[in-house]
Design a protein around this motif. Structure first.
Motif, PDB file in Angstrom:
ATOM      1  N   ALA A  94       0.967  -0.963  -0.055  1.00 14.65           N
ATOM      2  CA  ALA A  94       0.150   0.049   0.162  1.00 14.65           C
ATOM      3  C   ALA A  94       0.890   1.113  -0.003  1.00 14.65           C
ATOM      4  CB  ALA A  94      -0.925  -0.057   1.117  1.00 14.65           C
ATOM      5  N   ALA A  95       0.556   2.195  -0.891  1.00 17.24           N
ATOM      6  CA  ALA A  95       1.417   3.352  -0.868  1.00 17.24           C
ATOM      7  C   ALA A  95       0.664   4.584  -0.051  1.00 17.24           C
ATOM      8  CB  ALA A  95       1.064   3.901  -2.287  1.00 17.24           C
ATOM      9  N   PRO A  96       1.337   5.795   0.416  1.00 16.55           N
ATOM     10  CA  PRO A  96       0.909   6.725   1.236  1.00 16.55           C
ATOM     11  C   PRO A  96      -0.502   7.224   0.726  1.00 16.55           C
ATOM     12  CG  PRO A  96       3.248   6.834   0.657  1.00 16.55           C
ATOM     13  CD  PRO A  96       2.693   5.956  -0.237  1.00 16.55           C
ATOM     14  N   PRO A  97      -0.828   7.387  -0.531  1.00 12.03           N
ATOM     15  CA  PRO A  97      -2.286   7.760  -0.905  1.00 12.03           C
ATOM     16  C   PRO A  97      -3.285   6.789  -0.328  1.00 12.03           C
ATOM     17  CG  PRO A  97      -0.896   8.084  -2.895  1.00 12.03           C
ATOM     18  CD  PRO A  97      -0.376   7.174  -1.787  1.00 12.03           C
ATOM     19  N   HIS A  98      -3.000   5.615  -0.062  1.00 12.44           N
ATOM     20  CA  HIS A  98      -4.057   4.649   0.529  1.00 12.44           C
ATOM     21  C   HIS A  98      -4.383   4.996   2.035  1.00 12.44           C
ATOM     22  CE1 HIS A  98      -2.805   2.008  -2.888  1.00 12.44           C
ATOM     23  NE2 HIS A  98      -3.883   2.429  -3.408  1.00 12.44           N
ATOM     24  N   ARG A  99      -4.574   6.240   2.290  1.00  9.87           N
ATOM     25  CA  ARG A  99      -4.971   6.498   3.671  1.00  9.87           C
ATOM     26  C   ARG A  99      -6.512   6.573   3.735  1.00  9.87           C
ATOM     27  NH1 ARG A  99      -3.891  11.228   0.705  1.00  9.87           N
ATOM     28  NH2 ARG A  99      -5.307  12.759   1.146  1.00  9.87           N
ATOM     29  N   SER A 100      -6.862   6.569   5.101  1.00 12.32           N
ATOM     30  CA  SER A 100      -8.432   6.585   5.427  1.00 12.32           C
ATOM     31  C   SER A 100      -8.900   7.821   5.261  1.00 12.32           C
ATOM     32  CB  SER A 100      -8.400   5.853   6.722  1.00 12.32           C
ATOM     33  OG  SER A 100     -10.029   5.992   7.363  1.00 12.32           O
ATOM     34  N   VAL A 101     -10.042   8.167   4.577  1.00 10.20           N
ATOM     35  CA  VAL A 101     -10.697   9.626   4.436  1.00 10.20           C
ATOM     36  C   VAL A 101     -12.143   9.012   4.586  1.00 10.20           C
ATOM     37  CG1 VAL A 101      -8.896  10.247   3.009  1.00 10.20           C
ATOM     38  CG2 VAL A 101     -10.982   9.199   2.202  1.00 10.20           C
ATOM     39  N   PRO A 102     -12.955  10.109   5.023  1.00 11.31           N
ATOM     40  CA  PRO A 102     -14.237  10.019   5.104  1.00 11.31           C
ATOM     41  C   PRO A 102     -15.026  10.284   3.603  1.00 11.31           C
ATOM     42  CG  PRO A 102     -13.650  12.133   5.785  1.00 11.31           C
ATOM     43  CD  PRO A 102     -12.505  11.383   5.718  1.00 11.31           C
ATOM     44  N   CYS A 103     -16.027   9.405   3.413  1.00 14.10           N
ATOM     45  CA  CYS A 103     -16.637   9.371   2.134  1.00 14.10           C
ATOM     46  C   CYS A 103     -18.124   9.538   2.339  1.00 14.10           C
ATOM     47  CB  CYS A 103     -16.285   8.312   1.427  1.00 14.10           C
ATOM     48  SG  CYS A 103     -17.378   7.755   0.000  1.00 14.10           S
ATOM     49  N   GLN A 104     -18.821  10.542   2.179  1.00 16.64           N
ATOM     50  CA  GLN A 104     -20.449  10.612   2.131  1.00 16.64           C
ATOM     51  C   GLN A 104     -21.107  10.314   0.700  1.00 16.64           C
ATOM     52  OE1 GLN A 104     -18.213  13.038   1.926  1.00 16.64           O
ATOM     53  NE2 GLN A 104     -19.198  15.055   1.548  1.00 16.64           N
ATOM     54  N   TRP A 105     -20.164   9.813  -0.249  1.00 11.49           N
ATOM     55  CA  TRP A 105     -20.997   9.881  -1.525  1.00 11.49           C
ATOM     56  C   TRP A 105     -21.422   8.413  -1.768  1.00 11.49           C
ATOM     57  CZ3 TRP A 105     -21.545  14.127  -3.569  1.00 11.49           C
ATOM     58  CH2 TRP A 105     -20.517  15.554  -3.268  1.00 11.49           C
ATOM     59  N   CYS A 106     -21.165   7.374  -0.990  1.00 13.54           N
ATOM     60  CA  CYS A 106     -21.735   6.055  -1.600  1.00 13.54           C
ATOM     61  C   CYS A 106     -22.802   5.622  -0.958  1.00 13.54           C
ATOM     62  CB  CYS A 106     -20.425   5.157  -1.132  1.00 13.54           C
ATOM     63  SG  CYS A 106     -20.140   5.137   0.518  1.00 13.54           S
ATOM     64  N   SER A 107     -23.681   6.586  -0.173  1.00  6.48           N
ATOM     65  CA  SER A 107     -24.643   6.153   0.498  1.00  6.48           C
ATOM     66  C   SER A 107     -25.704   5.502  -0.092  1.00  6.48           C
ATOM     67  CB  SER A 107     -25.193   7.336   1.415  1.00  6.48           C
ATOM     68  OG  SER A 107     -25.455   8.372   0.494  1.00  6.48           O
ATOM     69  N   GLU A 108     -26.074   5.811  -1.574  1.00  9.87           N
ATOM     70  CA  GLU A 108     -27.154   5.273  -2.405  1.00  9.87           C
ATOM     71  C   GLU A 108     -26.809   3.861  -2.767  1.00  9.87           C
ATOM     72  OE1 GLU A 108     -27.712   7.366  -5.816  1.00  9.87           O
ATOM     73  OE2 GLU A 108     -28.302   9.245  -4.876  1.00  9.87           O
ATOM     74  N   SER A 109     -25.627   3.104  -2.437  1.00 11.07           N
ATOM     75  CA  SER A 109     -25.556   1.659  -2.536  1.00 11.07           C
ATOM     76  C   SER A 109     -26.283   0.892  -1.557  1.00 11.07           C
ATOM     77  CB  SER A 109     -23.880   1.589  -2.385  1.00 11.07           C
ATOM     78  OG  SER A 109     -23.840   0.131  -2.304  1.00 11.07           O
ATOM     79  N   PRO A 110     -26.785   0.067  -2.261  1.00 12.90           N
ATOM     80  CA  PRO A 110     -27.628  -1.037  -1.455  1.00 12.90           C
ATOM     81  C   PRO A 110     -26.777  -1.620  -0.310  1.00 12.90           C
ATOM     82  CG  PRO A 110     -27.922  -1.545  -3.806  1.00 12.90           C
ATOM     83  CD  PRO A 110     -26.767  -0.551  -3.761  1.00 12.90           C
ATOM     84  N   LEU A 111     -25.524  -1.735  -0.404  1.00 11.74           N
ATOM     85  CA  LEU A 111     -24.537  -2.442   0.833  1.00 11.74           C
ATOM     86  C   LEU A 111     -23.883  -1.227   1.549  1.00 11.74           C
ATOM     87  CD1 LEU A 111     -23.276  -5.347  -1.200  1.00 11.74           C
ATOM     88  CD2 LEU A 111     -25.124  -5.212   0.602  1.00 11.74           C
ATOM     89  N   TYR A 112     -24.528  -0.028   1.452  1.00 15.88           N
ATOM     90  CA  TYR A 112     -23.853   1.039   2.240  1.00 15.88           C
ATOM     91  C   TYR A 112     -23.894   0.717   3.804  1.00 15.88           C
ATOM     92  CZ  TYR A 112     -23.190   5.723   4.397  1.00 15.88           C
ATOM     93  OH  TYR A 112     -22.479   6.843   5.409  1.00 15.88           O
ATOM     94  N   GLN A 113     -25.218   0.257   4.059  1.00 18.55           N
ATOM     95  CA  GLN A 113     -25.641  -0.561   5.364  1.00 18.55           C
ATOM     96  C   GLN A 113     -26.341  -1.821   4.969  1.00 18.55           C
ATOM     97  OE1 GLN A 113     -27.379   2.612   7.877  1.00 18.55           O
ATOM     98  NE2 GLN A 113     -25.669   3.223   8.570  1.00 18.55           N
ATOM     99  N   TRP A 114     -25.796  -2.805   5.807  1.00 20.51           N
ATOM    100  CA  TRP A 114     -26.389  -4.072   5.479  1.00 20.51           C
ATOM    101  C   TRP A 114     -26.349  -4.872   6.836  1.00 20.51           C
ATOM    102  CZ3 TRP A 114     -23.071  -7.752   7.361  1.00 20.51           C
ATOM    103  CH2 TRP A 114     -21.628  -7.412   7.424  1.00 20.51           C
TER     104      TRP A 114
END
Length: 219
Positions: A94-114
């Protein structure tokens, strides 16, 4: 997505072992690519790509992701579930760009919460199979607890007891032991519900790098 997929493929080609017959798997192990056309489960012939996807590949030709001037393996997952994972906790390259960041854009996915249910008997069998592969004995499952996540973007530890001993494994290993078709990601909590275990989770996949549903939401 086109740039990330290209960067990942080229990085795998650079690090492939000498004499390897191929660079990538056509599964989620590398990139889930169906080919130009493929047969669906019901026998229909479907398009694996499209005129639009080919045009995007042509328009981004030559574009790759680099870090400090070096090409790197650009990981991506289906749905991060609200926050991407820290890459170094999952992949040795894993490279330095693979850090943890918040993402509020995937909430429309059926598996956003399951939610998923696994019987106590099934969970018992799968965990015993795992510990047998680790050359450890594990008796009748009595309890399972999820420990705190050690740092932002990391994976929790899962502890389980048979009444005589308590064993622990990372949530990522627990997910593989139970089954990735039941546990869609390593972000989950669980509770006992009679003879079943109820899992409540977020996201689909390892969560490292580009969140595909997040990119879709941003677009």
């Amino acid at each position: 997505q086109a740039v990330v997929a290209r960067s990942y493929a080229l990085a795998q080609m650079q690090t492939a072992r000498r004499g390897a017959l191929f660079d990538l798997y056509a599964t989620t192990r590398s990139q889930k690519y169906h080919g130009r056309r493929y047969l669906s489960s019901d026998g229909r012939l479907l398009a694996g790509d499209s005129a639009d996807s080919r045009q995007i590949a042509y328009e981004t030709a030559g574009m790759v992701c680099t870090d400090q001037g070096h090409l790197f393996g650009t990981y991506y997952s289906a749905v991060c579930g609200g926050s991407t994972s820290l890459g170094s906790d999952f992949f040795s390259d894993a490279a330095p760009p693979h850090r943890s960041v918040p993402c509020q854009w995937c909430s429309e996915s059926p598996l956003y919460q399951w939610q998923s249910t696994v019987t106590n008997a099934d969970l018992q069998t799968r965990l015993q199979r795992y510990w047998t592969s680790q050359e450890k004995k594990f008796g009748t499952l009595k309890s399972v607890t999820i420990g705190p996540v050690p740092h932002v973007g990391g994976a929790a530890e899962v502890q389980m007891s048979d009444g005589k001993q308590t064993l622990a494994m990372p949530a990522t290993a627990f997910r593989r032991a139970v089954g990735t078709s039941e546990l869609y990601s390593h972000h989950f909590q669980l509770e006992r519900d009679g003879t079943n275990w109820l899992f409540k989770g977020a996201g689909h996949g390892h969560g490292v790098g580009l969140c595909q549903w997040g990119a879709r939401g941003m677009a």
